[in-house]
Motif scaffolding. Structure first.
Motif, PDB file in Angstrom:
ATOM      1  N   ALA A  14      47.489 -53.456  79.314  1.00  0.00           N
ATOM      2  CA  ALA A  14      47.443 -53.453  78.275  1.00  0.00           C
ATOM      3  C   ALA A  14      46.793 -53.231  76.588  1.00  0.00           C
ATOM      4  CB  ALA A  14      48.373 -54.643  77.302  1.00  0.00           C
ATOM      5  N   GLY A  15      45.209 -53.702  77.221  1.00  0.00           N
ATOM      6  CA  GLY A  15      44.362 -53.697  75.964  1.00  0.00           C
ATOM      7  C   GLY A  15      43.925 -52.702  76.695  1.00  0.00           C
ATOM      8  N   LEU A  16      43.733 -53.039  76.989  1.00  0.00           N
ATOM      9  CA  LEU A  16      42.821 -51.090  77.598  1.00  0.00           C
ATOM     10  C   LEU A  16      43.463 -50.231  76.868  1.00  0.00           C
ATOM     11  CD1 LEU A  16      41.805 -51.436  81.678  1.00  0.00           C
ATOM     12  CD2 LEU A  16      40.058 -51.279  79.112  1.00  0.00           C
ATOM     13  N   LEU A  17      45.269 -49.582  77.198  1.00  0.00           N
ATOM     14  CA  LEU A  17      45.974 -49.118  76.628  1.00  0.00           C
ATOM     15  C   LEU A  17      45.594 -48.702  75.169  1.00  0.00           C
ATOM     16  CD1 LEU A  17      48.257 -47.077  76.463  1.00  0.00           C
ATOM     17  CD2 LEU A  17      50.062 -48.928  76.123  1.00  0.00           C
ATOM     18  N   LEU A  18      45.867 -50.004  74.466  1.00  0.00           N
ATOM     19  CA  LEU A  18      45.399 -50.110  72.758  1.00  0.00           C
ATOM     20  C   LEU A  18      44.277 -49.924  72.833  1.00  0.00           C
ATOM     21  CD1 LEU A  18      46.893 -53.741  72.247  1.00  0.00           C
ATOM     22  CD2 LEU A  18      47.917 -51.657  71.488  1.00  0.00           C
ATOM     23  N   LEU A  19      43.166 -49.651  73.062  1.00  0.00           N
ATOM     24  CA  LEU A  19      41.479 -49.557  72.694  1.00  0.00           C
ATOM     25  C   LEU A  19      41.979 -48.024  72.930  1.00  0.00           C
ATOM     26  CD1 LEU A  19      38.890 -50.473  72.058  1.00  0.00           C
ATOM     27  CD2 LEU A  19      38.057 -50.161  75.057  1.00  0.00           C
ATOM     28  N   ARG A  20      42.576 -47.720  74.011  1.00  0.00           N
ATOM     29  CA  ARG A  20      42.616 -45.999  74.635  1.00  0.00           C
ATOM     30  C   ARG A  20      42.344 -44.556  73.086  1.00  0.00           C
ATOM     31  NH1 ARG A  20      45.136 -45.889  78.816  1.00  0.00           N
ATOM     32  NH2 ARG A  20      46.455 -44.050  78.332  1.00  0.00           N
ATOM     33  N   LEU A  71      42.535 -36.748  75.629  1.00  0.00           N
ATOM     34  CA  LEU A  71      42.333 -37.203  77.046  1.00  0.00           C
ATOM     35  C   LEU A  71      41.968 -39.092  76.994  1.00  0.00           C
ATOM     36  CD1 LEU A  71      39.494 -34.978  78.538  1.00  0.00           C
ATOM     37  CD2 LEU A  71      42.109 -34.819  78.616  1.00  0.00           C
ATOM     38  N   LEU A  72      42.425 -39.437  75.226  1.00  0.00           N
ATOM     39  CA  LEU A  72      41.962 -41.409  75.598  1.00  0.00           C
ATOM     40  C   LEU A  72      43.046 -41.818  75.693  1.00  0.00           C
ATOM     41  CD1 LEU A  72      38.903 -42.099  73.663  1.00  0.00           C
ATOM     42  CD2 LEU A  72      39.092 -42.469  76.091  1.00  0.00           C
ATOM     43  N   ILE A  73      44.107 -40.442  74.643  1.00  0.00           N
ATOM     44  CA  ILE A  73      45.398 -41.274  74.121  1.00  0.00           C
ATOM     45  C   ILE A  73      46.489 -41.032  75.805  1.00  0.00           C
ATOM     46  CG2 ILE A  73      47.581 -40.439  72.440  1.00  0.00           C
ATOM     47  CD1 ILE A  73      45.111 -40.004  70.844  1.00  0.00           C
ATOM     48  N   THR A  74      45.819 -40.111  76.252  1.00  0.00           N
ATOM     49  CA  THR A  74      46.994 -39.376  77.289  1.00  0.00           C
ATOM     50  C   THR A  74      46.924 -40.713  78.212  1.00  0.00           C
ATOM     51  OG1 THR A  74      45.785 -37.408  77.760  1.00  0.00           O
ATOM     52  CG2 THR A  74      47.369 -37.434  75.887  1.00  0.00           C
ATOM     53  N   GLY A  75      45.314 -40.822  78.236  1.00  0.00           N
ATOM     54  CA  GLY A  75      45.305 -41.179  79.474  1.00  0.00           C
ATOM     55  C   GLY A  75      45.266 -40.568  80.730  1.00  0.00           C
ATOM     56  N   LEU A  76      44.438 -39.186  80.553  1.00  0.00           N
ATOM     57  CA  LEU A  76      44.691 -37.635  81.525  1.00  0.00           C
ATOM     58  C   LEU A  76      43.264 -37.982  81.381  1.00  0.00           C
ATOM     59  CD1 LEU A  76      45.806 -36.652  83.315  1.00  0.00           C
ATOM     60  CD2 LEU A  76      46.221 -34.488  81.713  1.00  0.00           C
ATOM     61  N   LEU A  77      42.360 -38.112  82.538  1.00  0.00           N
ATOM     62  CA  LEU A  77      40.864 -37.637  83.182  1.00  0.00           C
ATOM     63  C   LEU A  77      40.240 -38.248  81.552  1.00  0.00           C
ATOM     64  CD1 LEU A  77      40.969 -33.675  82.987  1.00  0.00           C
ATOM     65  CD2 LEU A  77      41.161 -35.435  85.456  1.00  0.00           C
ATOM     66  N   THR A  78      40.518 -39.583  81.776  1.00  0.00           N
ATOM     67  CA  THR A  78      40.263 -40.156  80.439  1.00  0.00           C
ATOM     68  C   THR A  78      38.707 -40.086  80.577  1.00  0.00           C
ATOM     69  OG1 THR A  78      42.201 -41.861  81.295  1.00  0.00           O
ATOM     70  CG2 THR A  78      40.602 -42.723  79.488  1.00  0.00           C
ATOM     71  N   ARG A  79      38.286 -40.805  81.858  1.00  0.00           N
ATOM     72  CA  ARG A  79      37.024 -40.872  82.020  1.00  0.00           C
ATOM     73  C   ARG A  79      35.625 -39.998  81.019  1.00  0.00           C
ATOM     74  NH1 ARG A  79      36.537 -44.912  87.054  1.00  0.00           N
ATOM     75  NH2 ARG A  79      36.212 -47.325  85.388  1.00  0.00           N
ATOM     76  N   VAL A 123      35.246 -49.248  82.114  1.00  0.00           N
ATOM     77  CA  VAL A 123      36.276 -49.888  83.479  1.00  0.00           C
ATOM     78  C   VAL A 123      37.455 -48.512  83.639  1.00  0.00           C
ATOM     79  CG1 VAL A 123      37.776 -51.837  82.492  1.00  0.00           C
ATOM     80  CG2 VAL A 123      36.107 -52.284  82.098  1.00  0.00           C
ATOM     81  N   GLY A 124      37.102 -47.671  82.973  1.00  0.00           N
ATOM     82  CA  GLY A 124      38.600 -46.556  83.611  1.00  0.00           C
ATOM     83  C   GLY A 124      39.380 -46.978  82.202  1.00  0.00           C
ATOM     84  N   PRO A 125      40.810 -46.365  83.096  1.00  0.00           N
ATOM     85  CA  PRO A 125      42.090 -46.261  81.818  1.00  0.00           C
ATOM     86  C   PRO A 125      42.954 -47.208  81.892  1.00  0.00           C
ATOM     87  CG  PRO A 125      42.305 -44.746  83.423  1.00  0.00           C
ATOM     88  CD  PRO A 125      40.797 -45.344  84.176  1.00  0.00           C
ATOM     89  N   GLY A 126      43.204 -47.948  83.124  1.00  0.00           N
ATOM     90  CA  GLY A 126      43.941 -48.859  83.361  1.00  0.00           C
ATOM     91  C   GLY A 126      45.016 -48.417  83.897  1.00  0.00           C
ATOM     92  N   ARG A 127      45.714 -49.313  84.322  1.00  0.00           N
ATOM     93  CA  ARG A 127      46.935 -48.660  85.082  1.00  0.00           C
ATOM     94  C   ARG A 127      48.501 -47.852  84.308  1.00  0.00           C
ATOM     95  NH1 ARG A 127      48.845 -54.221  88.140  1.00  0.00           N
ATOM     96  NH2 ARG A 127      47.008 -55.368  88.134  1.00  0.00           N
TER      97      ARG A 127
END
Length: 173
Positions: A14-20, A71-79, A123-127
């Motif tokens: 959840a923290g990674l989601l908020l950060l992204r 890409l960060l917002i959607t979590g697609l190809l996040t890195r 760290v990556g995008p998270g789950r």
């Protein structure tokens, strides 16, 4: 259910989601502002660095911020998005230091974007991301787990049939 909500891995995701999402949403307008007046951005930020092709590099910076943010917002190809933002922020920090020295008011926002992109890259995008859904879909572990469940279900069916046969045999006998 309560254990799932209160455990560390869920909160980390959840923290990674908020950060992204917050990094992407707050950064995206910078890219759109560059695109609105690309010549002004090139004159103010790229040409003073003496870099070649200032208009082209300005477009690259703008699209890195806009595309990387999405890409960060959607979590697609996040890195990849984080890497694009990290590259742009590196140049922006270099520009700020070379033109104004260590001015904290200029560097604090750039530093936060830099740190956010670095953390997401590391760290990556998270789950809670599209990347995770794609990884699960094509994971060999997921396939093997599905096969294990199917074989366990089949074994249970065989066991149920054996019990039924025993019950029928005991009832008849």
């Amino acid at each position: 259910m309560i254990r799932t909500i209160l455990t560390r891995p869920f909160l980390a995701d959840a923290g990674l989601l908020l950060l992204r999402v917050f990094t992407g949403v707050l950064l995206i307008h910078h890219g759109y502002e560059k695109l609105a007046n690309i010549s002004n951005f090139a004159d103010a930020f790229v040409r003073p660095l003496g870099l070649p092709f200032p208009i082209t590099l300005s477009y690259i910076a703008a699209f890195s911020e806009v595309g990387g943010s999405w890409l960060l917002i959607t979590g697609l190809l996040t890195r990849f998005g984080a890497l694009a933002i990290l590259g742009t922020m590196t140049v922006a920090i270099y520009h700020a230091v070379s033109t104004a020295g260590f001015n904290i008011y200029l560097l604090e926002l750039l530093g936060l974007y830099f740190a956010s992109a670095t953390a997401i890259l590391a760290v990556g995008p998270g789950r809670l991301s599209v990347d995770e859904l794609i990884a699960r879909r094509f994971s060999s572990d997921a396939r093997s787990q599905a096969d294990q469940l199917e074989s366990a279900f089949s074994a249970d069916q065989v066991s149920i049939e054996a019990v039924k046969a025993d019950v029928v045999a005991d009832g008849v006998g």
